[in-house]
Design a protein around this motif. Structure first.
Motif, PDB file in Angstrom:
ATOM      1  N   ASN A  88      10.214  28.099 -32.027  1.00 56.98           N
ATOM      2  CA  ASN A  88       8.918  28.766 -31.830  1.00 56.98           C
ATOM      3  C   ASN A  88       8.003  27.907 -30.962  1.00 56.98           C
ATOM      4  N   GLU A  89       8.033  26.618 -31.211  1.00 57.42           N
ATOM      5  CA  GLU A  89       7.202  25.709 -30.415  1.00 57.42           C
ATOM      6  C   GLU A  89       7.713  25.645 -28.976  1.00 57.42           C
ATOM      7  N   LEU A  90       9.031  25.612 -28.876  1.00 58.71           N
ATOM      8  CA  LEU A  90       9.674  25.509 -27.565  1.00 58.71           C
ATOM      9  C   LEU A  90       9.367  26.720 -26.686  1.00 58.71           C
ATOM     10  N   LEU A  91       9.273  27.890 -27.334  1.00 53.00           N
ATOM     11  CA  LEU A  91       9.095  29.137 -26.573  1.00 53.00           C
ATOM     12  C   LEU A  91       7.663  29.678 -26.698  1.00 53.00           C
ATOM     13  N   ALA A  92       6.732  28.770 -26.964  1.00 53.00           N
ATOM     14  CA  ALA A  92       5.349  29.222 -27.211  1.00 53.00           C
ATOM     15  C   ALA A  92       4.798  30.049 -26.055  1.00 53.00           C
ATOM     16  N   ASP A  93       5.241  29.735 -24.832  1.00 58.26           N
ATOM     17  CA  ASP A  93       4.686  30.464 -23.678  1.00 58.26           C
ATOM     18  C   ASP A  93       5.602  31.567 -23.185  1.00 58.26           C
ATOM     19  N   THR A  94       6.662  31.855 -23.908  1.00 57.25           N
ATOM     20  CA  THR A  94       7.612  32.871 -23.427  1.00 57.25           C
ATOM     21  C   THR A  94       7.513  34.092 -24.322  1.00 57.25           C
ATOM     22  N   ARG A  95       7.514  35.266 -23.733  1.00 57.31           N
ATOM     23  CA  ARG A  95       7.484  36.483 -24.541  1.00 57.31           C
ATOM     24  C   ARG A  95       8.126  37.620 -23.767  1.00 57.31           C
ATOM     25  N   SER A  96       8.631  38.616 -24.489  1.00 58.46           N
ATOM     26  CA  SER A  96       9.149  39.788 -23.789  1.00 58.46           C
ATOM     27  C   SER A  96       7.995  40.761 -23.632  1.00 58.46           C
ATOM     28  N   ALA A  97       8.046  41.553 -22.596  1.00 56.84           N
ATOM     29  CA  ALA A  97       6.893  42.388 -22.244  1.00 56.84           C
ATOM     30  C   ALA A  97       7.047  43.824 -22.721  1.00 56.84           C
ATOM     31  N   LYS A  98       7.614  44.007 -23.915  1.00 58.21           N
ATOM     32  CA  LYS A  98       7.827  45.382 -24.379  1.00 58.21           C
ATOM     33  C   LYS A  98       6.524  46.064 -24.768  1.00 58.21           C
ATOM     34  N   ALA A  99       6.392  47.303 -24.348  1.00 58.39           N
ATOM     35  CA  ALA A  99       5.221  48.063 -24.800  1.00 58.39           C
ATOM     36  C   ALA A  99       5.381  48.309 -26.287  1.00 58.39           C
ATOM     37  N   SER A 100       4.267  48.454 -26.998  1.00 57.81           N
ATOM     38  CA  SER A 100       4.370  48.548 -28.448  1.00 57.81           C
ATOM     39  C   SER A 100       5.227  49.738 -28.889  1.00 57.81           C
ATOM     40  N   ALA A 101       5.237  50.841 -28.111  1.00 63.16           N
ATOM     41  CA  ALA A 101       6.020  52.009 -28.505  1.00 63.16           C
ATOM     42  C   ALA A 101       7.522  51.728 -28.478  1.00 63.16           C
ATOM     43  N   GLU A 102       7.924  50.728 -27.666  1.00 65.43           N
ATOM     44  CA  GLU A 102       9.364  50.467 -27.545  1.00 65.43           C
ATOM     45  C   GLU A 102       9.825  49.346 -28.472  1.00 65.43           C
ATOM     46  N   ARG A 103       8.964  48.862 -29.292  1.00 64.24           N
ATOM     47  CA  ARG A 103       9.336  47.708 -30.116  1.00 64.24           C
ATOM     48  C   ARG A 103      10.454  48.062 -31.099  1.00 64.24           C
ATOM     49  N   ASP A 104      11.302  47.030 -31.420  1.00 62.38           N
ATOM     50  CA  ASP A 104      12.400  47.236 -32.363  1.00 62.38           C
ATOM     51  C   ASP A 104      11.856  47.111 -33.777  1.00 62.38           C
ATOM     52  N   ALA A 105      12.128  48.124 -34.603  1.00 59.73           N
ATOM     53  CA  ALA A 105      11.694  48.023 -36.011  1.00 59.73           C
ATOM     54  C   ALA A 105      12.686  47.129 -36.757  1.00 59.73           C
ATOM     55  N   VAL A 106      12.206  46.011 -37.253  1.00 64.67           N
ATOM     56  CA  VAL A 106      13.074  45.108 -38.021  1.00 64.67           C
ATOM     57  C   VAL A 106      12.339  44.723 -39.301  1.00 64.67           C
ATOM     58  N   THR A 107      13.115  44.300 -40.274  1.00 63.07           N
ATOM     59  CA  THR A 107      12.470  43.677 -41.421  1.00 63.07           C
ATOM     60  C   THR A 107      12.977  42.241 -41.486  1.00 63.07           C
ATOM     61  N   TYR A 108      12.121  41.356 -41.988  1.00 65.16           N
ATOM     62  CA  TYR A 108      12.492  39.945 -42.033  1.00 65.16           C
ATOM     63  C   TYR A 108      12.554  39.500 -43.490  1.00 65.16           C
ATOM     64  N   HIS A 109      13.685  38.916 -43.858  1.00 65.54           N
ATOM     65  CA  HIS A 109      13.858  38.403 -45.226  1.00 65.54           C
ATOM     66  C   HIS A 109      13.539  36.912 -45.224  1.00 65.54           C
ATOM     67  N   ASP A 110      12.448  36.520 -45.898  1.00 67.81           N
ATOM     68  CA  ASP A 110      12.107  35.090 -45.989  1.00 67.81           C
ATOM     69  C   ASP A 110      13.083  34.398 -46.938  1.00 67.81           C
ATOM     70  N   PRO A 111      13.836  33.401 -46.467  1.00 61.67           N
ATOM     71  CA  PRO A 111      14.679  32.652 -47.414  1.00 61.67           C
ATOM     72  C   PRO A 111      13.773  31.840 -48.345  1.00 61.67           C
ATOM     73  N   CYS A 112      14.149  31.715 -49.623  1.00 59.86           N
ATOM     74  CA  CYS A 112      13.308  30.971 -50.580  1.00 59.86           C
ATOM     75  C   CYS A 112      13.058  29.544 -50.105  1.00 59.86           C
ATOM     76  N   TYR A 113      14.114  28.902 -49.589  1.00 59.41           N
ATOM     77  CA  TYR A 113      13.978  27.491 -49.212  1.00 59.41           C
ATOM     78  C   TYR A 113      13.233  27.322 -47.892  1.00 59.41           C
ATOM     79  N   LEU A 114      12.947  28.424 -47.210  1.00 54.82           N
ATOM     80  CA  LEU A 114      12.147  28.331 -45.980  1.00 54.82           C
ATOM     81  C   LEU A 114      10.716  28.821 -46.255  1.00 54.82           C
ATOM     82  N   GLY A 115      10.587  30.038 -46.773  1.00 52.38           N
ATOM     83  CA  GLY A 115       9.254  30.607 -47.002  1.00 52.38           C
ATOM     84  C   GLY A 115       8.520  29.921 -48.143  1.00 52.38           C
ATOM     85  N   ARG A 116       9.217  29.786 -49.292  1.00 51.79           N
ATOM     86  CA  ARG A 116       8.533  29.245 -50.458  1.00 51.79           C
ATOM     87  C   ARG A 116       8.523  27.709 -50.457  1.00 51.79           C
ATOM     88  N   TYR A 117       9.678  27.107 -50.239  1.00 50.20           N
ATOM     89  CA  TYR A 117       9.747  25.644 -50.334  1.00 50.20           C
ATOM     90  C   TYR A 117       9.094  24.965 -49.137  1.00 50.20           C
TER      91      TYR A 117
END
Ligand code: SF4
Ligand code: SF4
Length: 610
Positions: A477-506
């Motif tokens: 995330n730090e490495l790509l701080a200035d990089t982004r894809s230019a998708k219009a909001s209507a074309e965005r991919d619907a995804v869900t993100y599962h926070d791993p316990c040892y990443l999100g909580r710990y």
């Protein structure tokens, strides 16, 4: 004069009852091996201010009930001086009740009394009639009595403004107020309301590290917890602090999936057993061994507890005691064998790791040439699916010119050995890795395994070895701080993100994965239980290896998969190899066509299409 003598006699009787009960508990705490620690005092003071004084945890988890509780707590603080002055007056020590400043103080606390009345009536109705599941099956009479006591205290305080203090009604009102306080004092040590006294101490003494499991010292013949007398002083204090709110219970994935494990019951069983007085009693009899092996070590219980209780030292400490007596479940015996023979959880030959390292064109780490060491972990060394994700990460690092290398050989960090109580094996693996890190001159590590982040970053520090380790989501995330894809909001991919316990909580890494997903064209559909309170995938604490067919209740992974499916997103992004294995298993059982994509693969794919 007679009234003063009567008040003195009552005071001695009630305070004597309070002191005797407190003394029993203090003796039990003092007799326990000392595990109190006040390291990192700055952090502890800050947490004390937010969690005790401002009631952050209580309010954040249950905003309405939490705020009502805070009103009662703040009222108690406001009334402390008032009550003390009334006692000094009643005991005939000094009469400050006629002082002008006391009249001003009395007026100042009137709004607090109204707040306490509103708060306690709300909590009384919730406890007696609404009955949330975490509060247990039966209405606690003691809680109802205490709530009525508190309400009576506020009503008598407010009535005192309307009554002539020298009239019979005024005197009766004063006596009712003071007798209720005395009865309250005598009642609280044996009730959950003892948390009023203990929780400020317990919160301060709670480890700054979630799931803190100090190393066993084998030279001192420490083998883990076997009997009640082995419980550390913090665990004994915890047992008497529980307010029975059930937050740990309702957030526990094992309990949520219908298993017998209930972290609230573990704490209350400890309290009952301690008060029974037989400190030689075996912990395996108190908790049931089966229950001890159902914990995924997700950390939800101690993270959610508003009064600073730590469940994992009891659960994992008891596992240590069982393992040292050869009482681990069979499936763990096989895993320990793999770790002992081949230093990895699957017992695979190291030639397979070498093949992957060669095919991916990875160099052996050299501090003169490389910025960071990439730690593969067991999954990165041997799991073909996860190796695809790692290749995506390598591709991102190379694209951004990061110079990285890997160790020529890795052992498992020892995480599954530590969380299942095999401390001896953990220490062997950990010490071997620490020697290798030191010999290789490693200063910074990047890994895609959240369990390795916790073990190398926090657990290895207990050997005095400190190294910077970051999860790939943070690094990339730090490495790509200035990089982004230019998708219009209507074309965005619907995804869900599962926070791993040892990443999100710990590790508290919740924003970086989301920032990456959003910058690279994802529309995140958040599941229930996310960010720093995710629902576990069911793999932690050695349960990756448990026989799922034999588990009681539902599989934790199935419950989580349904929560992710309920978001409506057909793509699930994960950031932990073990979450990926568990959730793909749940998907296969459900016959669903959900796609699983590792975060690094998602980002690399988008980068390549820019
Ligand atoms: S660590 Fe997780 S699985 Fe274990 S008791 Fe606590 S909430 Fe339940
Ligand atoms: S252990 Fe903590 S979260 Fe669980 S019931 Fe007791 S006070 Fe509540």
């Amino acid at each position: 004069m007679t009234a003063t003598i009567v008040f003195w006699l009552l005071f001695i009787a009630f305070i004597g009852a309070f002191a005797a009960q407190v003394a029993t508990r203090v003796r039990l705490i003092a007799a326990a091996p000392n595990t109190f620690n006040v390291n990192d005092a700055g952090f502890r003071i800050g947490r004390w201010l937010t969690d005790v004084l401002f009631q952050r945890k209580t309010i954040v988890e249950r905003p309405v009930a939490g705020f009502m509780h805070a009103l009662v707590f703040w009222g108690f603080l406001a009334f402390a001086g008032y009550t003390s002055i009334e006692f000094l007056y009643g005991l005939g020590i000094v009469d400050l009740t006629e002082a002008r400043w006391f009249h001003a103080y009395r007026l100042f606390i009137a709004p607090f009394a109204t707040g306490v009345l509103i708060g306690i009536l709300y909590l009384l109705i919730r406890r007696a009639f609404v009955r949330p599941v975490g509060l247990g099956d039966h209405v606690s009479i003691e809680s109802i009595v205490i709530a009525l006591f508190i309400a009576t205290l506020m009503v008598t305080y407010l009535l005192a403004f309307r009554l002539d203090e020298h009239s019979a009604a005024g005197r009766a009102n004063w006596w009712i107020h003071m007798l209720v306080i005395l009865a309250f004092m005598a009642l609280i040590p044996a009730s959950k309301h003892f948390h009023l006294v203990l929780s400020p101490v317990t919160v301060f003494l709670k480890s700054p590290e979630l799931g803190n499991l100090p190393n066993l010292d084998f030279e001192k013949e420490q083998v883990g917890l076997e009997t009640l007398k082995d419980l550390g002083s913090k665990s004994v204090l915890d047992a008497f602090t529980c307010v029975e709110c059930g937050r740990c219970q309702v957030n526990c994935p094992a309990w949520g999936a219908g298993k017998e494990l209930n972290p609230k019951a573990i704490i209350l069983q400890t309290q009952d057993a301690l008060l029974e007085g037989n400190r030689e009693r075996k912990l395996g009899e108190i908790y049931s061994e089966k229950v001890l092996w159902q914990c995924t070590t997700c950390g939800a219980c101690e993270n959610q507890c508003p009064v600073g209780i730590e469940h994992l030292p009891i659960l994992i400490g008891s596992r240590r005691g069982l393992v040292s007596n050869g009482d681990a479940p069979e499936y763990l015996g096989a895993m320990y064998n793999n770790l002992e023979r081949r230093s990895n959880i699957w017992g695979l030959g190291y030639d397979q790791r070498t093949k992957f390292v060669t095919s991916a064109g990875l160099e052996t780490f050299d501090p003169a040439k490389h910025d960071v060491l990439v730690w593969l972990g067991c999954a990165g060394s041997f799991d073909a699916d996860f190796q695809k994700s790692l290749k995506s990460m390598f591709s991102i690092l190379m694209r951004k010119g990061v110079k990285f290398g890997v160790l020529s050989k890795e052992r498992c960090t020892g995480d599954p050995a530590k969380r299942t109580g095999n401390e001896y094996m953990y220490q062997e693996l950990a010490n071997g890795n620490i020697e290798d890190f030191k010999a290789a001159g490693v200063k910074k590590i990047v890994t895609s395994c959240p369990h390795c982040v916790k073990t190398i970053g926090a657990d290895y520090a207990k050997f005095g070895y400190q190294v910077e380790i970051v999860h790939s989501s943070v690094f990339v995330n730090e490495l790509l701080a200035d990089t982004r894809s230019a998708k219009a909001s209507a074309e965005r991919d619907a995804v869900t993100y599962h926070d791993p316990c040892y990443l999100g909580r710990y590790a508290g890494t919740v924003d970086e994965p989301r920032e990456l997903l959003t910058r690279f064209g994802a529309d995140i559909k958040e599941p229930e239980r996310n960010r720093d309170n995710p629902y576990c995938c069911g793999a932690g604490g050695g349960l990756l290896f448990a026989d799922k067919e034999e588990e009681p209740g539902s599989r934790i992974s199935d419950v989580r998969f349904k929560q992710l499916q309920a978001t409506g997103a057909n793509t699930v992004v994960t950031a932990c190899p073990f979450c990926s294995i568990m959730l793909k298993g749940a998907q296969a059982s459900a016959g669903a066509d959900t796609q699983f994509v590792d975060l690094m693969t998602f980002v690399d794919g988008k980068l390549k299409s820019l």
